[in-house]
Design a protein around this motif. Structure first.
Motif, PDB file in Angstrom:
ATOM      1  N   PHE A 170       0.851  -1.194   0.000  1.00  0.00           N
ATOM      2  CA  PHE A 170       0.000   0.000   0.000  1.00  0.00           C
ATOM      3  C   PHE A 170       0.886   1.243   0.000  1.00  0.00           C
ATOM      4  N   LEU A 171       1.155   1.736  -1.199  1.00  0.00           N
ATOM      5  CA  LEU A 171       2.123   2.818  -1.349  1.00  0.00           C
ATOM      6  C   LEU A 171       1.778   3.639  -2.589  1.00  0.00           C
ATOM      7  N   SER A 172       2.135   4.915  -2.565  1.00  0.00           N
ATOM      8  CA  SER A 172       1.889   5.764  -3.731  1.00  0.00           C
ATOM      9  C   SER A 172       2.781   5.319  -4.897  1.00  0.00           C
ATOM     10  N   GLU A 173       2.316   5.553  -6.114  1.00  0.00           N
ATOM     11  CA  GLU A 173       3.085   5.159  -7.292  1.00  0.00           C
ATOM     12  C   GLU A 173       4.422   5.897  -7.342  1.00  0.00           C
ATOM     13  N   ASP A 174       4.429   7.156  -6.925  1.00  0.00           N
ATOM     14  CA  ASP A 174       5.681   7.925  -6.941  1.00  0.00           C
ATOM     15  C   ASP A 174       6.714   7.290  -6.017  1.00  0.00           C
ATOM     16  N   GLU A 175       6.292   6.927  -4.808  1.00  0.00           N
ATOM     17  CA  GLU A 175       7.229   6.328  -3.868  1.00  0.00           C
ATOM     18  C   GLU A 175       7.660   4.933  -4.317  1.00  0.00           C
ATOM     19  N   LYS A 176       6.763   4.196  -4.951  1.00  0.00           N
ATOM     20  CA  LYS A 176       7.144   2.893  -5.498  1.00  0.00           C
ATOM     21  C   LYS A 176       8.252   3.043  -6.526  1.00  0.00           C
ATOM     22  N   LEU A 186       9.229  10.948   9.252  1.00  0.00           N
ATOM     23  CA  LEU A 186       8.038  11.152   8.443  1.00  0.00           C
ATOM     24  C   LEU A 186       7.383   9.829   8.061  1.00  0.00           C
ATOM     25  N   GLY A 187       8.159   8.882   7.585  1.00  0.00           N
ATOM     26  CA  GLY A 187       7.610   7.596   7.165  1.00  0.00           C
ATOM     27  C   GLY A 187       7.033   7.650   5.762  1.00  0.00           C
ATOM     28  N   LEU A 188       6.792   6.480   5.190  1.00  0.00           N
ATOM     29  CA  LEU A 188       6.221   6.382   3.855  1.00  0.00           C
ATOM     30  C   LEU A 188       4.714   6.590   3.903  1.00  0.00           C
ATOM     31  N   SER A 189       4.171   7.139   2.840  1.00  0.00           N
ATOM     32  CA  SER A 189       2.727   7.296   2.758  1.00  0.00           C
ATOM     33  C   SER A 189       2.065   5.921   2.683  1.00  0.00           C
ATOM     34  N   THR A 220      13.863   2.348  -8.182  1.00  0.00           N
ATOM     35  CA  THR A 220      15.039   2.911  -8.846  1.00  0.00           C
ATOM     36  C   THR A 220      16.101   3.367  -7.844  1.00  0.00           C
ATOM     37  N   ASP A 221      15.898   2.979  -6.575  1.00  0.00           N
ATOM     38  CA  ASP A 221      16.857   3.294  -5.514  1.00  0.00           C
ATOM     39  C   ASP A 221      17.124   4.793  -5.401  1.00  0.00           C
ATOM     40  N   GLN A 222      16.052   5.581  -5.505  1.00  0.00           N
ATOM     41  CA  GLN A 222      16.190   7.025  -5.409  1.00  0.00           C
ATOM     42  C   GLN A 222      15.468   7.606  -4.195  1.00  0.00           C
ATOM     43  N   LEU A 223      14.881   6.743  -3.396  1.00  0.00           N
ATOM     44  CA  LEU A 223      14.106   7.241  -2.267  1.00  0.00           C
ATOM     45  C   LEU A 223      15.025   7.773  -1.175  1.00  0.00           C
ATOM     46  N   VAL A 224      14.778   8.996  -0.760  1.00  0.00           N
ATOM     47  CA  VAL A 224      15.467   9.576   0.374  1.00  0.00           C
ATOM     48  C   VAL A 224      14.507   9.494   1.557  1.00  0.00           C
TER      49      VAL A 224
END
Length: 232
Positions: free
Chosen positions: A170-176, A190-193, A181-185
């Motif tokens: 259960f995650l936003s498409e942007d965060e997926k 805050l945590g993931l949406s 692509t190993d770009q998540l900072v």
């Protein structure tokens, strides 16, 4: 008694409830994006999309609706297990208390998986249900019921969700995309949406129904056949 049939009455209601309740919010977003009445774009030179606040509020409403529905689904799954406990005259939590201990990273899905696995003498390798998705239904329910910040209406995952589920269901498409692509900072505070889209919700419902269908016949044989469990 066909316990799976009663479960499907509930899951069917969740599907219909989501579709009916979501429709007005999708329509608001569509009208804003299309510039239709009553959201005709006014003249402006500030560069900000018109009716952004209204669009964001409709989006948040959809997220909260999804969170509510996944909480209902978690309840359905638990009721399915509890009903079979009653039918078989067993108490899984008493029999395997450590398997239900959330502080040890387990919880009721894993507890019942172990308990019913022992009763059915299965390692679950032939079960077609997606257990990580089933587990995340309950984790999502827990996170949506315990908001972490007064500053954000949208639900968020627990800080340690990726320790067990590197790509949360259960995650936003942007965060997926950022994770893939190993770009998540990541911002630990805050945590993931936690985004329960219609597609994700309906797939989660499907997995619950797959599990119930798979378990129903062997559990019925235990209940009405020649075998009787002794787990009380």
């Amino acid at each position: 008694m066909k316990v799976a049939a009663f479960l499907k009455d509930r899951t069917g209601f969740i599907r219909r409830h989501y579709e009916t309740a979501a429709a007005p919010f999708y329509e608001i977003m569509r009208r804003i994006e299309a510039g239709e009445e009553p959201y005709e774009p006014p003249y402006s030179e500030d560069g900000e999309p018109p009716f952004l606040e209204e669009w964001m509020e409709a989006k948040t409403s959809l997220e909260l609706l999804g969170a509510t529905c996944v909480s209902m689904l978690s309840g359905c799954l638990k009721l399915y297990f509890v009903t079979w406990e009653e039918q078989l005259d067993i108490k899984c939590r008493d029999h395997l208390p450590d398997e239900f201990n959330r502080k040890r990273g387990k919880g009721f899905v894993n507890g019942y998986k172990t308990c019913f696995g022992q009763l059915l003498k299965t390692d679950w390798s032939e079960c077609p249900a997606d257990w990580p998705v089933l587990e995340q239904i309950v984790l999502a329910r827990n996170d949506t019921q315990h908001a972490r910040s007064i500053y954000d209406l949208g639900p968020r995952h627990g800080y340690d969700v990726r320790d067990k589920h590197p790509l949360p269901f259960f995650l936003s498409e942007d965060e997926k995309r950022l994770i893939e692509t190993d770009q998540l900072v990541e911002l630990p505070w805050l945590g993931l949406s936690l985004v329960v889209t219609q597609e994700a919700l309906f797939e989660a419902i499907r997995q619950v129904e797959i599990l119930a269908d798979w378990m129903e016949e062997p559990l019925s044989e235990l209940r009405y056949g020649r075998h009787r469990p002794s787990g009380r």
